[in-house]
Design an enzyme around this catalytic site. Structure first.
Site, short mmCIF file in Angstrom:
data_model
loop_
_atom_site.label_atom_id
_atom_site.label_comp_id
_atom_site.label_asym_id
_atom_site.label_seq_id
_atom_site.Cartn_x
_atom_site.Cartn_y
_atom_site.Cartn_z
N GLY A 511 0.82 -1.21 0.08
CA GLY A 511 0.05 0.00 0.08
C GLY A 511 0.70 1.22 0.03
N PHE A 513 1.69 3.27 2.15
CA PHE A 513 2.71 3.14 3.42
C PHE A 513 3.82 2.34 3.38
CE2 PHE A 513 3.42 2.57 8.05
CZ PHE A 513 3.52 3.95 8.37
N ASP A 626 -10.65 7.64 1.41
CA ASP A 626 -10.23 6.84 0.35
C ASP A 626 -10.99 5.62 0.35
OD1 ASP A 626 -8.68 5.97 -1.81
OD2 ASP A 626 -6.94 5.38 -0.66
#
Ligand SMILES: *[C@@H]1O[C@H](CO)[C@@H](O)[C@H](O)[C@H]1NC(C)=O
Ligand SMILES: *[C@@H]1O[C@H](CO)[C@@H](O)[C@H](O)[C@H]1NC(C)=O
Ligand SMILES: *[C@@H]1O[C@H](CO)[C@@H](O)[C@H](O)[C@H]1NC(C)=O
Ligand SMILES: *[C@@H]1O[C@H](CO)[C@@H](O)[C@H](O)[C@H]1NC(C)=O
Length: 841
Positions: A511, A513, A626
């Site tokens: 993802g 991150f 999101d």
């Protein structure tokens, strides 16, 4: 446990719920549906009888509300009312030597021929004034709720009848009185005397007092619905988080499931065990604790005496002076130094509950319109642990010269325009958590409903973590630090050990991150671990407070953040692990079995509920930013959980007002066009994205598919187009053809369409979306003949206060996304959502 035993258990538990909740109330208690013509049973299984038998005034008007507010979870007793244009009385037989709970229900709605704004009246119980110049409409408006419950505890009168008098105001032309429901419940004498804080050795006699319940909170725990109250008193206990004032929320503590509360001589009706099995304390760092107070603040009416009942139970320590702390009420010392609070000393042992009553007069020179409660460790007592703790709290207003009536909320509190309303809603302290609020009752009703529904629907797929799922909403059995709401700080070695040193074979997704690993902590709890990109510029430190905050967001339909690790240069976030992965991988491009329409509806409802909680249920309004099908995860029981909320960007923008301008973040295909244009973020941006998700569920195709003809690339645009042309049927997932009831489909598609309205103002709130989806499910179930009871439609209030939490497991996979943030710089990495209006209080 084998399949059979499980099913048996489920059956037993199911019936347990059905049987226990209604049978707790006492036969002599009455619940009157005012204006009703027939007896009826609400979704919480409470029986309501018509009021005629007890009404002593002839020629009153019976009315039916012409509008059913979506947030009205039960039509009973709210959709019928009794209207009075002259003084009228009810006489209800009671035992004169007993104390009684009296609940009054008001739904200020449209009743034919009447303007509810004209309704001003007073209510008296025997000779005690409960309400005066009361406007239910103004009060509900100020609290932004559809209906209102007022609860009183009336001292014994020695009369065998309780006379309730409603009198229209003579100060207002056309004034009338109305009421929807009356409950009278006999209760044991739970009161005695209370220490008058600030006046050594003086006490206040509560035994002879008439009281109004102002607040009733389960500190550090979840909402407890009336059906789970002790002694059949059907009181609702709310989570305390909205009232916390201090910078730190402290930490919540939870006893293990099988921990037994030993009431000894205390009546069980004092408070249910669930109140005593959870608590809030300051936290493990004693040095920090002594420097601050854990503080709660409550809004009250001025010029009254308030009784504060503090409930305590120690379930960790067992010796005197292991914990000793000071208690202050409105800055005055209630317990300190030589008389510091020591739960074990008071109760006599671990697992034994106790309570303390304090009285405090609140006037302009003392508190004004507030009651505050503060706690800090007693340095004087030199306890083993420098910490303080509270398990439950009740605040009652005491009558002064037989009066309990306060003024209506001030009009200045209720600005008419939308923005102000929004802000007002943001202030949870004044809104949804007022005792006896609509939300509460709603919660009770819906929770009971959901619970039974879940029991019915649950399928056991031989999952490993069966234990997590008995009580999805209350008293859930998943007991670890996870459900205790502690934000844990993990050491790097723990994380490395749990992921086999970040072995690539454990990667379950990538993802924004960084990589997401599957891992194990505490010798068996499965978790998802997000490891940051080593080159991510944002340090975790600046997020720590926020991580704390987010880790406290416990909700059945949110993937919980369990903790973090910022050790040895690595930054990780640790989440619940969800074994069935993302919603998207069940919809298309998949080898997995097709989801049935009903399951899709249930998943949509669960996710809507999670989002609704983010928007309205937490202390802050949280905008996800999101929402997409890869951020909706499924646990082993197909319970949908919203993930990837949190880690907001804090900065000067945050205080700008009703909206937040910030770098556009989100995923193409789901982006709110208005947000894109104006860069102003509101909850309605999530609603837009959720609309796309709904069409994705219906059509089983990606939100964006660049390989299709131009007009079909964006699902949002294409579906809207088809819907408006009336050929939506052509793009529905072929697997669903013929399986969706037409009315259900219409409701679903209409809802999705409204979510995609160009202007945020035209989009429904998540609460409305939720209501509509539940309605759609109900229609489908009725059509399928699978519906066994008729619940009232739910809106979302059940979720205020945080739900079950411990649902087990979560994976977070978000691969293959076209993240807008990926295009626009490192500045964004790690920003998942946005907390709005963080002023708390
Ligand atoms: C409270 O009492 C004070 C002193 O009697 C009085 O001046 C004030 O108006 C009262 N406030 C309210 C809201 O009744
Ligand atoms: C805690 O609150 C009390 C009452 O307001 C105050 O007197 C005391 O100084 C506070 N203690 C700390 C450590 O802040
Ligand atoms: C308690 O003290 C604080 C800080 O001095 C003050 O802001 C607050 O108004 C006081 N509360 C009461 C009830 O007196
Ligand atoms: C009754 O309440 C209304 C609304 O709060 C207020 O404007 C009015 O002054 C009150 N009337 C009396 C007589 O107290």
């Amino acid at each position: 446990m084998n399949e059979k035993t499980r099913n048996l258990c489920s059956l037993i538990c199911f019936f347990y719920v059905l049987l226990v909740s209604p049978s707790q109330s006492n036969a002599k208690d009455v619940a009157l549906g005012c204006g009703a013509t027939e007896p009826s049973t609400d979704p919480d299984k409470k029986k309501w009888e018509p009021d005629t038998k007890f009404l002593k005034t002839p020629d009153t008007v019976q009315a039916t509300a012409t509008y059913q507010d979506p947030s009205l979870l039960s039509t009973i007793p709210y959709m019928t009312a009794r209207i009075f244009t002259a003084p009228a009385t009810y006489e209800i037989p009671v035992k004169g030597d007993k104390r009684h709970l009296l609940r009054l229900h008001f739904y200020p709605s449209v009743y034919t021929g009447l303007n509810i704004d004209d309704s001003y009246f007073s209510v008296a119980a025997n000779d005690v004034t409960l309400l005066s110049n009361f406007s239910a409409a103004i009060t509900c408006q100020a609290l932004t709720q559809a209906y209102l419950v007022r609860e009183y505890s009336l001292a014994p009168t020695l009369k065998d009848v309780l006379t309730i008098t409603l009198t229209p105001s003579d100060k207002h032309p056309k004034a009338f009185a109305f009421i929807n429901g009356i409950e009278v419940i006999e209760m044991p004498e739970l009161f005695d005397t209370a220490v008058l804080v600030g006046f050594a050795d003086q006490t206040s006699d509560v035994k002879s007092a008439n009281l109004q319940t102002m607040f009733r909170v389960n500190v550090g725990g979840q909402d407890i619905p009336g059906s789970k109250d002790s002694g059949g008193l059907t009181r609702t206990w709310y989570n305390d988080a909205p009232y916390i004032f201090s910078a730190g929320l402290g930490v919540t503590l939870q006893a293990s499931d099988n921990f037994r509360i030993d009431y000894q001589k205390m009546p069980v009706s004092t408070a249910p065990a669930d109140v005593y099995k959870t608590a809030r304390s300051q936290g493990p760092n004693g040095d920090l604790n002594v420097k601050s107070n854990l503080t709660w603040v409550f809004q009250v009416d001025t010029n009254f005496t308030y009784i504060m009942r503090l409930h305590f139970c120690e379930f960790q320590q067992s010796k005197i002076n292991q914990k000793a702390f000071n208690i202050y009420i409105n800055n005055k010392t209630a317990q300190a130094d030589a008389e510091a609070a020591d739960i074990i000393a008071w109760s006599g042992g671990k697992g034994v509950p106790t309570y303390k009553d304090y009285a405090m007069y609140v006037d302009t020179t003392n508190g004004g319109e507030e009651v505050s409660l503060q706690m800090t460790p007693s340095v004087f007592a030199k306890p083993e642990y420098l910490d303080s703790q509270l398990n439950g709290l009740e605040i009652f207003k005491m009558d002064t010269m037989k009066n309990l009536a306060g003024p209506n909320p001030k009009p200045s509190d209720m600005k008419a325009n939308e923005d102000a309303k929004k802000e007002f809603r943001g202030d949870k302290r004044v809104t949804a958590f007022v005792i006896g609020s609509a939300g509460g009752v709603a919660a009770v009703l819906l929770c009971a409903l959901c619970f039974t529904m879940y029991q019915r629907k649950r399928k056991f797929q031989g999952s490993e973590s069966y234990t997590s799922s008995w009580l999805p909403l209350y008293g859930n059995s998943h007991t670890s630090t996870i459900s205790a709401g502690l934000c844990r700080r993990f050491s790097l070695s723990e994380i490395k050990h749990g992921t086999q040193n970040f072995d690539e074979s454990n990667v379950i997704g990538v993802g924004g991150f960084g990589k997401v690993y599957k891992g194990v902590i505490d010798g068996g709890t499965k978790v998802a671990i997000k490891k940051s990109n080593p080159n991510s510029e944002q340090g975790l430190n600046e997020f720590e407070t926020e991580i704390e905050l987010l880790s406290r967001l416990r909700h059945k339909h949110l993937v919980s953040l369990i903790g973090y690790c910022d050790d040895g240069g690595e930054m990780c976030l640790i989440y619940d692990y969800m074994s069935l992965g993302t919603l998207r991988e069940h919809l298309y491009n998949t080898k997995r079995p097709q989801l049935t329409w009903k399951r899709r509806l249930e998943i949509a409802i669960g996710s809507a509920r999670g989002l609704h909680y983010l928007h309205t249920g937490a202390k802050y309004t949280i905008i996800h930013r999101d929402v997409k099908t890869t951020n909706i995860l499924l646990d082993e029981n197909w319970v949908a959980k919203v993930s990837d909320f949190g880690l907001s960007k804090t900065g000067p923008d945050m205080n700008a007002g009703g909206h937040v301008s910030t770098v556009v973040k989100g995923s193409f295909g789901y982006l709110d066009p208005e947000y894109f244009r104006r860069q102003q973020l509101t909850e309605k941006s999530d609603v837009y994205s959720f609309g796309v998700v709904l069409f994705e569920i219906l059509c089983a195709r990606p939100a964006l598919n660049p390989s299709l003809p131009k007009e079909q690339v964006s699902l949002g645009d294409w579906a809207l187009n088809c819907k408006r042309k009336g050929n939506l049927d052509d793009i529905i997932d072929p697997n669903l053809k013929g399986k969706i009831n037409a009315e259900c489909l219409k409701k679903f598609a209409d809802t999705a369409e409204k979510c995609l309205s160009d202007s945020g103002l035209d989009r429904p709130s998540m609460g409305d979306v939720l209501w509509n989806l539940e309605f759609a499910l109900q229609v489908q179930e009725t059509a399928d003949g699978t519906r066994r009871r008729t619940p009232s439609h739910g809106s979302a209030s059940e979720d205020l206060g945080g739900g079950g939490g411990g649902g087990g497991m979560a994976v977070n996979v978000s691969a293959g996304e076209h993240d807008v943030s990926d295009l626009s710089s490192e500045e964004n990495s790690g920003i998942f959502s946005q907390i709005v209006n963080p002023k708390g209080r």
